[in-house]
Structures are given as C-alpha cells and as structure tokens.
Design an enzyme around this catalytic site. Structure first.
Site, PDB file in Angstrom:
ATOM      1  N   SER A 114       0.844  -1.193   0.000  1.00  0.00           N
ATOM      2  CA  SER A 114       0.000   0.000   0.000  1.00  0.00           C
ATOM      3  C   SER A 114       0.888   1.255   0.000  1.00  0.00           C
ATOM      4  O   SER A 114       1.703   1.412  -0.899  1.00  0.00           O
ATOM      5  CB  SER A 114      -0.968  -0.048   1.190  1.00  0.00           C
ATOM      6  N   ASP A 240      -9.352  -5.411  -5.121  1.00  0.00           N
ATOM      7  CA  ASP A 240      -8.932  -4.368  -4.181  1.00  0.00           C
ATOM      8  C   ASP A 240      -9.816  -3.131  -4.341  1.00  0.00           C
ATOM      9  O   ASP A 240      -9.790  -2.483  -5.386  1.00  0.00           O
ATOM     10  CB  ASP A 240      -7.472  -3.992  -4.440  1.00  0.00           C
ATOM     11  N   HIS A 268      -7.597  -5.515  -0.199  1.00  0.00           N
ATOM     12  CA  HIS A 268      -6.495  -4.685   0.292  1.00  0.00           C
ATOM     13  C   HIS A 268      -6.011  -5.219   1.637  1.00  0.00           C
ATOM     14  O   HIS A 268      -6.093  -4.549   2.684  1.00  0.00           O
ATOM     15  CB  HIS A 268      -6.945  -3.229   0.408  1.00  0.00           C
TER      16      HIS A 268
END
Length: 289
Positions: A114, A240, A268
C-alpha cells in the site's frame, strides 16, 4: 525491539531470521505499524532464507512523531495548496534508506504494501544502490488517474475520528471488512484482535493524517519508475477496493521487465490463505537478482 537513529529521527525496528542471510526490508502502509505484517508471513519469509527487517514508519507505531507540525488541511491539499504538508513520500523513503545504512545493510530486497509500496518505489528511484529487488504490493504509481478507491472504501478511509476504545475497534473492523479480500474473508473476532493489538501498542490518528497528506502531495512516480533496473514484482488483488488494480497494472507497465501477479479474490490485505503464494513470488523475484 530496538530503536535506531536514521535520517534525523528514531525508528523502531525488528529483525527476524539469520543476520547472515540476504536482507529483506518490509515497509508497511498508511497508519500501519510493523505488527501489521502478519507474524506467519514474516516467519515464512525468514524460512526462505531472508534476514527480515521491519519497522514503524515516521508518525506511526513507536517511531518519531511529528505532532508539533499539527494536522494538515487535506481539503486545501486536494485543492492545490500544499502549505500544510509536513513531509513527502521521499522523506519516508529517506528514513528507510537511513535505517538500512545504520544497520550496516549494503543492499536489501525491498517489499512494500500500500503506502509502503509507494515508499519502496521511491526508495528504489532515489537510492538504487541500496535495493537488490523490488516488490510493490497493492500500491500505485502516484498517477491520479489509476488506483482510485471505490466510494465506499474512500468513505471508510475518511470516517470521523473515533474517541472511545469500543468505537475505535468497531471502526477498524468495519473498515477491514470493507477493504479486505472478499475471496478470503476474515472473522470479526480475528479482525478485532488485530485491531486491539495495534491500539494497545500505539494510536496516532493525527500521524496517519500527516502520512495521507504526504501521499496526496507527492509527485507521480511513473517517470522515475522507468529508470528502475532491479528485478521488480508487482502484486495486486483483483478485488482491491481501496487501490484499484489499475494502480498495480500501471506500476508494472512503468518498470521495464516488471512481473505482474494479479490475484483473484484478494482485496487490500494479506489473507493467510495467500501467504504461501505471495512469499513464493517474492522469493522468486529476489532470486532474479
């Protein structure tokens, strides 16, 4: 867990595995702590012959906070006024570079998730001599036309600040449920336990806002990624909702020779059922170095 003074700040870090093995640096995401890396995932990497280094980014966990800089004005930043931005992703990349240097690590395989993927990309661009291979997980290039969240995920990210412990834990579980992997759902009990462990270790919502400001104000990395020459792997969940898979595809397209692994059912997060798949891919990419 010791601290090290790097890039002018204190970084809390941990190592797992044999120090004689090749170093692998794990970089976590927005508001996340080093304990956000699942222990089983870290152990699996160490068992594959890596000396794993993981740490708290600035303004998260037990590393240096920047509370004296106040809370950034996100609305103004989105409107083009960066005057309240305290630092950029390049500064977080410099922190990671400083950590490696202070630990005496000449080169490391770098894995970021991320925001950590953004930092890992910037580290590779700015300090190519320190990076042996790059793996960017559920991340994006900084190009605002790709990797955009769904409205529901964006709302979860911007939910009002909770005050009580119960509100904080309930909000964390709700957010994890929204952005997590639909193909590999975790139980509410497990999500709550992980949220409680994070809360008991550190709770710094204003630091998360400053990190978010850094993401918003940092430039597009696409041009810089075209100069990356180390073996690069991009991993992204097909489902995601927080950073759309287009962000991962754009990252792989930008880096010459990059490999792209899109995982159906993954959102995610890093569900336990996918640890072996992700660890195998990271090890294979590192072997290309």
């Amino acid at each position: 867990m010791p601290d090290v003074r790097a890039n002018g700040i204190d970084l809390r870090y941990e190592t797992v595995g044999d120090p004689d093995d090749p170093a692998l640096l794990l970089i976590m995401g927005l508001g996340a702590q080093l304990i956000d890396w699942p222990a089983e995932f870290v152990s699996a990497l160490a068992s594959r012959g890596f000396h794993v280094v993981l740490f708290d980014n600035r303004d998260a966990g037990l590393s240096t906070s920047f509370d004296e800089l106040g809370v950034p004005d996100v609305r103004a930043i989105l409107g083009g006024d960066p005057s309240t931005v305290p630092y950029l992703l390049g500064d977080l990349a410099a922190d990671a570079a400083g950590l490696l240097k202070e630990l005496g690590i000449a080169r490391a395989h770098v894995v970021g998730a991320s925001m950590g993927g953004m930092i890992a990309q910037q580290l590779t661009i700015d300090h190519p001599d320190l990076v042996a291979s790059l793996c960017s997980i559920m991340s994006t290039t900084g190009d605002r036309t790709v990797g955009r969240p769904t409205p529901e995920a964006a709302a979860a990210l911007m939910r009002p600040r909770a005050e009580s412990r119960e509100e904080i834990l309930a909000g964390a579980v709700a957010t994890s449920r929204i952005i997590g992997s639909p193909g590999y759902p975790a139980s509410d009990e497990w999500l709550r336990q992980r949220a409680a462990a994070k809360l008991d270790r550190s709770f710094r919502p204003e630091g998360t806002q400053r990190q978010y400001a850094a993401i918003l104000a940092s430039p597009d990395r696409t041009a810089g990624l075209r100069s990356v020459s180390v073996p690069t792997l991009v991993i992204h969940g097909e489902a995601d909702p927080l950073i759309d898979v287009s962000g991962g595809r754009a990252t792989a397209d930008a880096v010459p020779g990059a490999e792209l692994l899109v995982i159906p059912g993954m959102g995610h997060d890093l569900p336990q059922a996918l640890h072996a798949t992700v660890v195998d891919a990271i090890a294979a990419n590192a072997a290309r170095a």
